[in-house]
Every structure is written in structure tokens, then in C-alpha cells.
Write a protein that holds these residues in place. Structure first.
Motif, PDB file in Angstrom:
ATOM      1  N   ASP A  15      38.838  23.506  43.080  1.00  0.00           N
ATOM      2  CA  ASP A  15      38.531  22.456  42.100  1.00  0.00           C
ATOM      3  C   ASP A  15      39.417  22.512  40.864  1.00  0.00           C
ATOM      4  O   ASP A  15      38.987  22.196  39.752  1.00  0.00           O
ATOM      5  N   GLY A  16      40.696  22.940  41.067  1.00  0.00           N
ATOM      6  CA  GLY A  16      41.669  22.900  39.986  1.00  0.00           C
ATOM      7  C   GLY A  16      41.606  24.047  39.011  1.00  0.00           C
ATOM      8  O   GLY A  16      42.361  24.057  38.023  1.00  0.00           O
ATOM      9  N   ALA A  17      40.741  25.027  39.201  1.00  0.00           N
ATOM     10  CA  ALA A  17      40.619  26.145  38.270  1.00  0.00           C
ATOM     11  C   ALA A  17      41.786  27.113  38.444  1.00  0.00           C
ATOM     12  O   ALA A  17      42.324  27.276  39.550  1.00  0.00           O
ATOM     13  N   ARG A  18      42.174  27.769  37.338  1.00  0.00           N
ATOM     14  CA  ARG A  18      43.278  28.727  37.337  1.00  0.00           C
ATOM     15  C   ARG A  18      42.911  29.935  36.480  1.00  0.00           C
ATOM     16  O   ARG A  18      42.115  29.837  35.542  1.00  0.00           O
ATOM     17  N   PHE A  19      43.501  31.082  36.812  1.00  0.00           N
ATOM     18  CA  PHE A  19      43.324  32.266  35.984  1.00  0.00           C
ATOM     19  C   PHE A  19      44.179  32.147  34.725  1.00  0.00           C
ATOM     20  O   PHE A  19      45.185  31.429  34.689  1.00  0.00           O
ATOM     21  N   SER A  22      42.101  42.040  35.687  1.00  0.00           N
ATOM     22  CA  SER A  22      42.191  41.401  36.992  1.00  0.00           C
ATOM     23  C   SER A  22      40.918  41.677  37.785  1.00  0.00           C
ATOM     24  O   SER A  22      40.085  42.513  37.397  1.00  0.00           O
ATOM     25  N   ALA A  23      40.772  40.953  38.892  1.00  0.00           N
ATOM     26  CA  ALA A  23      39.609  41.139  39.748  1.00  0.00           C
ATOM     27  C   ALA A  23      39.757  42.425  40.557  1.00  0.00           C
ATOM     28  O   ALA A  23      40.870  42.920  40.789  1.00  0.00           O
ATOM     29  N   ILE A  76      42.356  50.074  49.822  1.00  0.00           N
ATOM     30  CA  ILE A  76      42.513  48.712  49.311  1.00  0.00           C
ATOM     31  C   ILE A  76      43.689  48.684  48.347  1.00  0.00           C
ATOM     32  O   ILE A  76      43.728  49.442  47.360  1.00  0.00           O
ATOM     33  N   VAL A  77      44.651  47.785  48.618  1.00  0.00           N
ATOM     34  CA  VAL A  77      45.864  47.683  47.799  1.00  0.00           C
ATOM     35  C   VAL A  77      45.971  46.262  47.246  1.00  0.00           C
ATOM     36  O   VAL A  77      46.007  45.299  48.034  1.00  0.00           O
ATOM     37  N   PRO A  78      46.015  46.078  45.923  1.00  0.00           N
ATOM     38  CA  PRO A  78      46.191  44.722  45.375  1.00  0.00           C
ATOM     39  C   PRO A  78      47.541  44.143  45.794  1.00  0.00           C
ATOM     40  O   PRO A  78      48.573  44.840  45.771  1.00  0.00           O
ATOM     41  N   VAL A  79      47.533  42.872  46.189  1.00  0.00           N
ATOM     42  CA  VAL A  79      48.763  42.173  46.563  1.00  0.00           C
ATOM     43  C   VAL A  79      49.087  41.086  45.535  1.00  0.00           C
ATOM     44  O   VAL A  79      50.206  40.989  45.054  1.00  0.00           O
ATOM     45  N   VAL A  80      48.110  40.251  45.201  1.00  0.00           N
ATOM     46  CA  VAL A  80      48.273  39.195  44.191  1.00  0.00           C
ATOM     47  C   VAL A  80      47.159  39.366  43.167  1.00  0.00           C
ATOM     48  O   VAL A  80      45.973  39.358  43.530  1.00  0.00           O
ATOM     49  N   THR A  81      47.513  39.550  41.895  1.00  0.00           N
ATOM     50  CA  THR A  81      46.514  39.752  40.851  1.00  0.00           C
ATOM     51  C   THR A  81      46.200  38.417  40.164  1.00  0.00           C
ATOM     52  O   THR A  81      46.835  37.401  40.428  1.00  0.00           O
ATOM     53  N   ALA A  82      45.213  38.465  39.253  1.00  0.00           N
ATOM     54  CA  ALA A  82      44.776  37.255  38.551  1.00  0.00           C
ATOM     55  C   ALA A  82      45.752  36.927  37.439  1.00  0.00           C
ATOM     56  O   ALA A  82      45.439  37.013  36.249  1.00  0.00           O
ATOM     57  N   ALA A  83      46.957  36.502  37.812  1.00  0.00           N
ATOM     58  CA  ALA A  83      47.997  36.198  36.836  1.00  0.00           C
ATOM     59  C   ALA A  83      47.816  34.791  36.282  1.00  0.00           C
ATOM     60  O   ALA A  83      47.135  33.954  36.861  1.00  0.00           O
ATOM     61  N   ALA A  84      48.464  34.523  35.134  1.00  0.00           N
ATOM     62  CA  ALA A  84      48.345  33.226  34.478  1.00  0.00           C
ATOM     63  C   ALA A  84      48.819  32.114  35.403  1.00  0.00           C
ATOM     64  O   ALA A  84      49.902  32.208  36.013  1.00  0.00           O
ATOM     65  N   GLY A  85      48.011  31.057  35.520  1.00  0.00           N
ATOM     66  CA  GLY A  85      48.363  29.910  36.350  1.00  0.00           C
ATOM     67  C   GLY A  85      48.071  30.083  37.822  1.00  0.00           C
ATOM     68  O   GLY A  85      48.185  29.128  38.603  1.00  0.00           O
ATOM     69  N   GLN A  86      47.688  31.286  38.231  1.00  0.00           N
ATOM     70  CA  GLN A  86      47.411  31.549  39.642  1.00  0.00           C
ATOM     71  C   GLN A  86      45.964  31.167  39.955  1.00  0.00           C
ATOM     72  O   GLN A  86      45.073  31.332  39.118  1.00  0.00           O
ATOM     73  N   ASN A  87      45.735  30.674  41.191  1.00  0.00           N
ATOM     74  CA  ASN A  87      44.361  30.296  41.541  1.00  0.00           C
ATOM     75  C   ASN A  87      43.768  31.177  42.631  1.00  0.00           C
ATOM     76  O   ASN A  87      42.713  30.849  43.164  1.00  0.00           O
ATOM     77  N   TYR A  88      44.417  32.287  42.981  1.00  0.00           N
ATOM     78  CA  TYR A  88      43.844  33.182  43.984  1.00  0.00           C
ATOM     79  C   TYR A  88      44.290  34.604  43.722  1.00  0.00           C
ATOM     80  O   TYR A  88      45.267  34.866  43.016  1.00  0.00           O
ATOM     81  N   PHE A 136      34.605  40.342  38.832  1.00  0.00           N
ATOM     82  CA  PHE A 136      35.455  39.607  37.885  1.00  0.00           C
ATOM     83  C   PHE A 136      35.048  39.854  36.422  1.00  0.00           C
ATOM     84  O   PHE A 136      35.101  38.932  35.619  1.00  0.00           O
ATOM     85  N   PRO A 137      34.613  41.030  36.018  1.00  0.00           N
ATOM     86  CA  PRO A 137      34.151  41.193  34.632  1.00  0.00           C
ATOM     87  C   PRO A 137      35.275  41.002  33.630  1.00  0.00           C
ATOM     88  O   PRO A 137      36.317  41.651  33.719  1.00  0.00           O
ATOM     89  N   GLY A 138      35.078  40.070  32.667  1.00  0.00           N
ATOM     90  CA  GLY A 138      36.072  39.835  31.623  1.00  0.00           C
ATOM     91  C   GLY A 138      37.239  38.982  32.039  1.00  0.00           C
ATOM     92  O   GLY A 138      38.099  38.667  31.204  1.00  0.00           O
ATOM     93  N   VAL A 139      37.340  38.592  33.310  1.00  0.00           N
ATOM     94  CA  VAL A 139      38.442  37.750  33.758  1.00  0.00           C
ATOM     95  C   VAL A 139      38.277  36.360  33.139  1.00  0.00           C
ATOM     96  O   VAL A 139      37.173  35.808  33.084  1.00  0.00           O
ATOM     97  N   GLN A 140      39.391  35.767  32.675  1.00  0.00           N
ATOM     98  CA  GLN A 140      39.348  34.453  32.056  1.00  0.00           C
ATOM     99  C   GLN A 140      39.864  33.389  33.011  1.00  0.00           C
ATOM    100  O   GLN A 140      40.845  33.607  33.726  1.00  0.00           O
TER     101      GLN A 140
END
Length: 816
Positions: free
Chosen positions: A409-413, A419-420, A439-451, A476-480
Motif C-alpha cells: 500500500d505504498g509504505a516505505r521505511f 532495522s527489523a 539467520i543472515v540479514p540480506v536487505v535491511t530497512a533502508a530509506a525508501g525500501q519497502n521490504y 520492528f521496535p522503533g522502526v520508522q
């Protein structure tokens, strides 16, 4: 004060006059016409359904002839191309009549009329007043587009004297016809699901009953009714025929077709079976994205479904590797004569094929997060919330996979926050799927990213240890998150989770999604508890009856709320699942600059002040008392202090003028920065009523040289009380009525009657008899404190009488 003239009026005589305003009765079941068969002309069926049983409320004597009329509503009118219609007397009340038609369908008007000549008076033979059949069978009616659009046509049956034209009973209104689907159902399609077997090389299904290795069974198309509908008849649901526009029963022909349209991937499917019909798929069919099964209408109509509906099954060839898929189906009716298709079920899920799932399809378990629509946004800080994900498969050792969580629905980090985090939930004794992972992070909650994505390295394979497939938790504590205007507009942001093979990128299971972040009202008012205050007529209407909690000058009965702030109702603090958050991730509160405006609308006369919670007092000016509405503004910090409780609302009176009956309405709006949100739509919060009965004769005549006006009253209660009459002028069009005076008529005894002549008792006392202005026309209002009363009035002369009519009852009387 003049002497009250009490006349000998018997109780039986009063009842006889009152009976003249009883309503007649109509027995008729509305006619359902098929919307598929277009009008605009509709012929009433030549069956018993086309007859209307009309029972009058009075017994007419010989020589008292009358008209019977049936009138159509909603702009419908009779058409002369059909039958003529008839009025038939059943003979149930004896007597004798001669019936002749006066207005027939050939006039193409909106009514039919008959003259009933009473040659021998009616009598009570045990089945009530006279009954007539209004026979409209074969009559044609032009209804325009009303029935094809699903509307209804009403009808009214009335009777009136043929000599005076005055109705002698109330009209009888009823629904005559309505438009409905000729083929219809009120049930949804029952879907199923089938599990693709890994052991068969993904070419067959797991054989869970009712499925077999090559059959996906279990889906049901609900029963579909053709040409009949359930109608409430005398409180009992009863099947009734649906009619065509020409008056024949609605039926399907061989040229009509019932259609099932399937949409999906059809690879590997050899046959589709619907009830007793089978569709054999060709290679061309399997390569298409949509298929249609057409069944002749007459065969479908003659087919009886099973107890739960029509079965639907899919057979696979057992050779082709089956891909996961969702199959949908729509049902529709094609009518050859109209060359039109009518949808019965829009595309709906009918089955879901999935693989790798030993026990279940994947599931989401969400801690739903509610943000206040009033919050500034569009940047929102997430509180401590989790997205739970249950896989539908067990991965063996070495088969790593990627888990992705995506904002929809158009939401972005937004940059700057944490990060999550992904966690595998398993207990120390290796339950919840057992296994061991890294568990290894591949894509973090970067600006403009939606996943966000993680690689799950399976060190030790998962197994069925008794608590189902593996459970994962995404924190997702504190994630914007930038949600745009979605949450401020009351919308929702969904989150979806999917897994794929780390080596090939092939999805392992179907994508699952759910509403996660939602925009709701941070401030809400549950409503009002309206109060009722009684105007004390014994104080000349200047005070209220001091019945606790009310006093003579304060109405204390109304309650606003409860008011919920930053929390869903009911109030369950400190349950976090019940919290509504501000954009900062903390429980929502109003700012001091916010304001809730309560608008009180009504006749505001005699109100000195409106008091909220016994702390906020809003005095009214003379100009506001003369207006129709006043606004009480409450700052945000006060609303915060009212959170979670009810707020008493008092109305303080001036006490120096006569109080008028009224409802008082209230509405509430929050002014929060540039936006205005409705908290409470306009509704009644208080009602001021009369302690007693007020009756009105809307027309009398005081010209005693030509007319006389007699008024009769009946006290229904065991309490004696005084009666006051108020006389009002009745000018012509454009004039303004004025009060001409009041007269105390004395006491009406308990369960007693009172009768007086207007000119002799009232107007002569006021020096107004004979009253000649405005043609002598007057209105009168009678006030009877503390009791229930009824009455009637009659204007007459030695040569003419307008008949008795009941005095109008003021519904603001408290005792009703």
C-alpha cells in the motif's frame, strides 16, 4: 371565567365516533417480477396471486353508497392493453350491492375506481365488516424502469362517500409488486484446497478425503433458485412464484444458459465436473487463462442440487507437474431473448493448490498496530510489535531459503531508525519444527525500501515434532515507516511474507498478507445517553418537574460518552493490543491546541447555560437563545481528562418564561490542526416533554350565526384535573396565526367526560362570539395536566355537518 356546559355524551357514543377513523385491512402478498425480463409493461398474473382481499372497517347502511379506489404509487399507471379489472363483494357481511366501474385501465391513469350502491345495509355476521376482492388478474401496468432496477411499486386502497366525497376510513397502503432476480442465491461459494504431493513428483494430490490422488473435491456451488423466492406471509417464510413481465411464471428455456467461468492456470487439468456435467479440457483449453462451462437453461432448472449445493471437482492427468495455483469461478445466467448476461456470483476463490506443505498452508499472526488518524504523520514510529509467520513446509538440512517481509500500500521505511529482526521460535526441546538455523540479514530497512529479507541457513532439517510447521517472528521496535496519507485517511498498510529457495529463487509456498497498520480515530465518543425532562404545567410551564436528578431549573438527565482517547473501547488498560498510538509510537493524546466542538441544536429559548461535567459552563446570550444552534468548545487538555468516562450534560434554564417542548440534538467534531473529524453525528441528547396531554383541533368555526363547533373530551386516567383551552386565529395563505385568548374550562373528573360548545363557553367568555374574521375559522389547543386524554370535535349546522374528527395528540406529552 364562563361556566362549563357539560353535555350528556355517553361513552358508547364516543367510541362510535372514534371507530370512524379505523383503518381498513388489505390481505395481499406482493408480486415478485423478474428483473431479467424487462418491462416497462407488466401484466398481473392470471392466478390467485392477482387478487387483493380488501376488508372495510365500517358497516354501511342502505342508501349510503360509496366509491372504492385503488391507486398506484411511484409513478406507475394502468395500461389499457390488458384486462379491465373488477371489484367483487364476498357477501360475508350480508346486505346487497350493485357495483359498476367508473375508472378503468383504458383511461391509462394511476387509479381504478368503482361505485358501490348499497341496496341493502351490511351487518355483523361473524366475519367482520364487508370484504371485497379487487381482481386485477390480466391487468397491465406501466412501471417504467422501477422493477427492472430492483425497486417496488406501492398501492393504496381507499373508500369515500359517493354523496359527500369524504373518506369514512383510513387508506390502506401496501406493496403491490417488486423487482427481483429470477435466478438468485443468498449464499456464497464454499471453497476448498488441495495439497500437491511431493512423493509423487508433484504430479498428484495428497489423498485427504474427499480428495484422491487425481481429484480435487470439496468445493460447493450453493443452491440456486430459479423462478421462486421466499416471502414473509403472515410471519411465515413461504415460496412464491417469480413472474415474467407478461404475467407468466419465470422459467429458463433451452436457448438460455447457466454459465460457470473459471480463471486460473489450467495446466495438468484433464476434466472439470460440475454436479452431473463434465467439461473435457483440450490442449488449447489448458493453455488458456479462462474457461466457460455452459449448461442449457431448461436442464439446469430441472436439476436438483445436493443437500449443500452443487459439487465441483477438478481431475488432473497424473503426468504433468502441478504448480501451486488459486482457481476462481464466477456464475452467471445468459438469457437468449434479452441477449444479456446476469452475474450471480462474481469471481470467487474455489480452490487453492499448494505444495511442500505437509500439514498446512502458511499463516500470518499479526500484532495489529493502530495509529490515530488525528496524528500528524506521515512518518510513524512502530511500537514493540511482531509479525508472526507460520510456514507451510518442513525444509531439510542444506536447503536454505530466503524469507521476505514486504510493506504494501505504498509504505516505505525511513532512514535513521533500527532495522527489523527475524527470530526462529523453537523451544529448548526442539519443538515447533525442531531444526537448527543461522539467520543472515540480506536487505535491511533502508530509506525508501519497502521490504526486508533474511537468508535462513538450515543447519539441521525441520521435522514434525508435534506442534506443526516452523514459527518465525519478525520484530520492528522503533522502526520508522512513511505511510503517506493512508493512515490519516483511515486506511490500512498490509504486510506480506513469502519464502523462496535460496539457490533457484522458486517460491516455496504462496504469499500471505494481512492488514498490519491501520488508521483509526484516536478520539471517539461512544454516543449519548439521552435524558428526558418534564415541563411542569402547574407552574404555568416555567419550571421543570423536580424529579431527581432534575431540579426546577436544571435538566440533569443527559450523559455524553463515554469518551475513549488513545484506546479502543471497551477500556482495558493496560492491554497493549487495545492501544491507539500517535505518530511517535506512544499512546495518543490531544494537544492543548486541539479542540472538540459540541454543537447543540434545537429551540434554545429559555436556556441560560449548558454545563459539561459540572466544570465547563457555557452561558448563552439572548442572541444565541434566539438562534437554532450554539457551539461549546472544549480544549484538548480537558478532553484528555475526560478519557475513559462519561460526561454529564446539564441544561440550566432562565426560569422566567414558559418552556416549550423540544428535542435537543448534539454533534461533536474534533478540530486537530488543519483537519476536522466528526466524532459524533447529530443525535438527540435531551427531550423536554409535557406533564399531561395537549390536544389540538386544527380547524373549528366560531361564526355562531352559521355554524356550531362542539368539542368532547375523555379522561382516561383515575385523576381529576383542570382543562384549559387556547384559541388561535386561522388567517388565509400568507397570514400569521395569533393567540386570541385562554379560558379555564374547569375540572374533568377521573375517567369522566367533558363536552362544550366553542361559541357558548369559550368565545363568549373572551368577547369574541360570533367570530367573523377569516370566515370564522379558528384553531384551539386544549391542555389537560397530569393525565392521558383523548377527544374529538365536530363543526355542524342544522343543514350540514362536516363529521366528527379526533383531536390531534401532541407526541411530546410525557404520559404516552
Amino acid at each position: 371565567m364562563g361556566q362549563v356546559l357539560l353535555r350528556a355524551v355517553s361513552f358508547a357514543c364516543l367510541l362510535e365516533v372514534i371507530s370512524m377513523v379505523f383503518a381498513a385491512q388489505v390481505s395481499f402478498t406482493p408480486l415478485p417480477f423478474a428483473r431479467e425480463r424487462t418491462g416497462p409493461r407488466y401484466t398481473v398474473p392470471s392466478f390467485a396471486e392477482g387478487q387483493i382481499l380488501y376488508q372495510q372497517s365500517v358497516y354501511r347502511s342502505a342508501g349510503h353508497d360509496f366509491f372504492v379506489q385503488i391507486t398506484l404509487g411511484e409513478g406507475a399507471h394502468f395500461d389499457g392493453s390488458g384486462g379491465t379489472g373488477a371489484l367483487l363483494y364476498t357477501g360475508n357481511a350480508g346486505g346487497g350491492v350493485a357495483i359498476s366501474p367508473l375508472v378503468t385501465p383504458s383511461s391509462e391513469g394511476d387509479y381504478l375506481q368503482w361505485l358501490v350502491v348499497v341496496t341493502n345495509g351490511f351487518g355483523d355476521l361473524g366475519s367482520g365488516p364487508p370484504q371485497f376482492w379487487i381482481d386485477l388478474r390480466g391487468v397491465t401496468i406501466d412501471c417504467g424502469t422501477i422493477l427492472t432496477e430492483g425497486g417496488s411499486v406501492s398501492a393504496t386502497v381507499s373508500s369515500r362517500s359517493s354523496s359527500t366525497g369524504i373518506p369514512f376510513e383510513q387508506n390502506s397502503n401496501f406493496t403491490f409488486a417488486f423487482g427481483t432476480r429470477g435466478v438468485w442465491t443468498d449464499q456464497e461459494i464454499t471453497p476448498t484446497k488441495a495439497q500437491i504431493s511431493i512423493g509423487s513428483g508433484r504430479k498428484n494430490f495428497v489423498s485427504y478425503s474427499p480428495d484422491t490422488a487425481v481429484h480435487d473435491r470439496g468445493a460447493l456451488i450453493p443452491p440456486i433458485d430459479v423462478g421462486r423466492i421466499l416471502i414473509d406471509v403472515a410471519g411465515t417464510p413461504t415460496w412464491r412464484t417469480i413472474w415474467n413481465a407478461d404475467g407468466s411464471p419465470f422459467e429458463l428455456s433451452a436457448a438460455d444458459t447457466f454459465q460457470l467461468t473459471f480463471s486460473s492456470d489450467f495446466s495438468g487439468i484433464s476434466r472439470i465436473a460440475f454436479h452431473t456435467w463434465v467439461l473435457e479440457l483440450t490442449d488449447l483449453d489448458r493453455a488458456s487463462a479462462q474457461l466457460t462451462m455452459a449448461i442449457p437453461g431448461d436442464l439446469f432448472q430441472d436439476t436438483s442440487p445436493g443437500p449443500n449445493g452443487f459439487s465441483l471437482a477438478f481431475e488432473v492427468d497424473g503426468v504433468t507437474v502441478l504448480r501451486p495455483r488459486v482457481l476462481t469461478v464466477s456464475t452467471s445466467l445468459y438469457l437468449e431473448a434479452e441477449d444479456a448476461e446476469f452475474v450471480i456470483h462474481d469471481f470467487s476463490l474455489v480452490t487453492d493448490w499448494y505444495h511442500f506443505g505437509v500439514l498446512a498452508i502458511p499463516e500470518l499472526h499479526l500484532d495489529k498496530v493502530r495509529f490515530a488518524k488525528e496524528a500528524a504523520g506521515p512518518i510513524y514510529t512502530l511500537p514493540g510489535c511482531l509479525v508472526g509467520f507460520k510456514q507451510g513446509l518442513y525444509r531439510p538440512s542444506g536447503l536454505d531459503f530466503i524469507l521476505r517481509a514486504r510493506l504494501e500500500d505504498g509504505a516505505r521505511f525511513v532512514a535513521g531508525g533500527p532495522s527489523a529482526q527475524l527470530y526462529y521460535l523453537h523451544s529448548p526441546d526442539d519443538r515447533n519444527g525442531g531444526g537448527e538455523v543461522e539467520i543472515v540479514p540480506v536487505v535491511t530497512a533502508a530509506a525508501g525500501q519497502n521490504y526486508v529479507e533474511w537468508r535462513v541457513i538450515v543447519r539441521r532439517g525441520f521435522t514434525d515434532t508435534g506442534t506443526g510447521t516452523p514459527l518465525w517472528s519478525i520484530s520492528f521496535p522503533g522502526v520508522q515507516v512513511n505511510a503517506g496519507q493512508v493512515l490519516r485517511q483511515g486506511g490500512a498498510v498490509r504486510v506480506s511474507v513469502q519464502t523462496r529457495d535460496a539457490l533457484t529463487g522458486v517460491p516455496l509456498e504462496s504469499n500471505v498478507a494481512g492488514e498490519w497498520l491501520t488508521g483509526v480515530s484516536g478520539v471517539s465518543m461512544e454516543g449519548v445517553q439521552p435524558g428526558t425532562a418534564t415541563i411542569d404545567l402547574r407552574s404555568d410551564g416555567r419550571l421543570l418537574r423536580a424529579s431527581p436528578p432534575d431540579t426546577g431549573t436544571i435538566d440533569k438527565g443527559a450523559v455524553l460518552g463515554p469518551i475513549w482517547l488513545g484506546r479502543l473501547r471497551p477500556h482495558r488498560d493496560p492491554d497493549p493490543s487495545n492501544c491507539i498510538y500517535g505518530a511517535d509510537g506512544l499512546p495518543f493524546r490531544l494537544a492543548d491546541s486541539d479542540e472538540v466542538q459540541l454543537t447543540f441544536s434545537s429551540n434554545l429559548g429559555q436556556i441560560a447555560a449548558i454545563i459539561l461535567d459540572n466544570t465547563v459552563s457555557r452561558p448563552l446570550t439572548d442572541a444565541e437563545r434566539a438562534s437554532a444552534a450554539v457551539v461549546v468548545s472544549v480544549p484538548g487538555n480537558v478532553i484528555n481528562s475526560w478519557a475513559g468516562r462519561e460526561v454529564p450534560v446539564w441544561f440550566e434554564l432562565t426560569g422566567n418564561a414558559r418552556i416549550e417542548t423540544r428535542p435537543i440534538l448534539v454533534s461533536a467534531h474534533l478540530h486537530n490542526g488543519p483537519q476536522t473529524l466528526e466524532l459524533l453525528s447529530s443525535r438527540r441528547i435531551a427531550t423536554w416533554m409535557i406533564d399531561g396531554t395537549v390536544l389540538t383541533a386544527p380547524w373549528t368555526n366560531g361564526n355562531s350565526q352559521s355554524w356550531a363547533t362542539d368539542v368532547h373530551l375523555l379522561n382516561l386516567d383515575g385523576l381529576s384535573t383542570s382543562v384549559t383551552v387556547r384559541v388561535l386565529s386561522m388567517p388565509g395563505l400568507g397570514g400569521i396565526s395569533q393567540e386570541l385568548g385562554r379560558v379555564n374550562l374547569g375540572v374533568i373528573v377521573a375517567h369522566g367526560t367533558m363536552s362544550f360548545n366553542l361559541a357558548e363557553i369559550v368565545l363568549s367568555t373572551l368577547g369574541l362570539s360570533p367570530y367573523l374574521p377569516d370566515g370564522g375559522n379558528l384553531a384551539i389547543e386544549l391542555t389537560v395536566p397530569g393525565v392521558r386524554a383523548r377527544g374529538e370535535a365536530m363543526v355542524w349546522s342544522p343543514a350540514w355537518s362536516f363529521g366528527a374528527y379526533p383531536l390531534a395528540f401532541n407526541p411530546a406529552s410525557i404520559l404516552e
